[in-house]
Motif scaffolding. Structure first.
Motif, PDB file in Angstrom:
ATOM      1  N   GLU A   1      -1.478  -0.307  -9.060  1.00  0.00           N
ATOM      2  CA  GLU A   1      -2.255  -1.303  -9.799  1.00  0.00           C
ATOM      3  C   GLU A   1      -3.327  -1.942  -8.921  1.00  0.00           C
ATOM      4  N   ALA A   2      -2.997  -2.228  -7.671  1.00  0.00           N
ATOM      5  CA  ALA A   2      -3.961  -2.835  -6.749  1.00  0.00           C
ATOM      6  C   ALA A   2      -5.122  -1.882  -6.471  1.00  0.00           C
TER       7      ALA A   2
ATOM      8  N   THR B   1      -6.016  -2.952   0.842  1.00  0.00           N
ATOM      9  CA  THR B   1      -5.381  -3.133  -0.467  1.00  0.00           C
ATOM     10  C   THR B   1      -3.972  -2.565  -0.467  1.00  0.00           C
TER      11      THR B   1
ATOM     12  N   GLU C   1      -7.502  -1.750  -9.398  1.00  0.00           N
ATOM     13  CA  GLU C   1      -8.358  -2.936  -9.467  1.00  0.00           C
ATOM     14  C   GLU C   1      -9.622  -2.789  -8.618  1.00  0.00           C
ATOM     15  N   ILE C   2      -9.560  -1.989  -7.541  1.00  0.00           N
ATOM     16  CA  ILE C   2     -10.758  -1.798  -6.710  1.00  0.00           C
ATOM     17  C   ILE C   2     -11.477  -0.491  -7.053  1.00  0.00           C
TER      18      ILE C   2
ATOM     19  N   GLU D   1      -8.556   5.399  -8.898  1.00  0.00           N
ATOM     20  CA  GLU D   1      -7.621   5.753  -9.954  1.00  0.00           C
ATOM     21  C   GLU D   1      -6.864   7.039  -9.669  1.00  0.00           C
TER      22      GLU D   1
END
Length: 112
Positions: free
Chosen positions: A18-19, A76, A22-23, A26
């Motif tokens: 998920e983190a 991240t 967010e950046i 994928e």
């Protein structure tokens, strides 16, 4: 391009995924692995017998990113995977010489 290999605790996989999403990262490859470092396994008791579990379950994440995104991706992963306890894992960053998307024949950063 950089290939980031992260070995983390299995229960942290979803948080890391998920983190990274967010950046803007994928795509990733996830492999269930076993290993040990300073943690050196632990002792368990099964049906009254004590035995040592040398190799602990871990998850290895492979991500290939553009050079300018590599440091942010490492930070991240580190933040999302950290518990502050022994066995949190390791992150390795390697240079990637080239990449090719098979379907479209795109190369380099476009292939990632």
């Amino acid at each position: 391009m950089k290939k980031i290999e992260a070995i983390i605790k299995p229960f942290k996989l979803e948080e890391v995924k998920e983190a990274l999403a967010e950046i803007g990262i994928e795509g990733m490859t996830v492999i269930e692995v076993k290993g040990f470092g300073r943690q050196k396994g632990h002792t368990e008791i099964y049906r009254g017998s004590e035995y040592t579990v040398d190799f602990l379950p871990k998850v290895k994440i492979d991500v290939v990113v553009a050079d300018d995104l590599a440091e942010k991706a490492v930070q991240t992963i580190s933040t999302a995977a950290k518990t502050g306890k022994i066995g949190d894992g390791k992150i390795f960053v390697l240079n990637v010489e080239s990449a090719l998307r098979i379907r479209t024949d795109e190369t380099g950063d476009k292939a990632v």
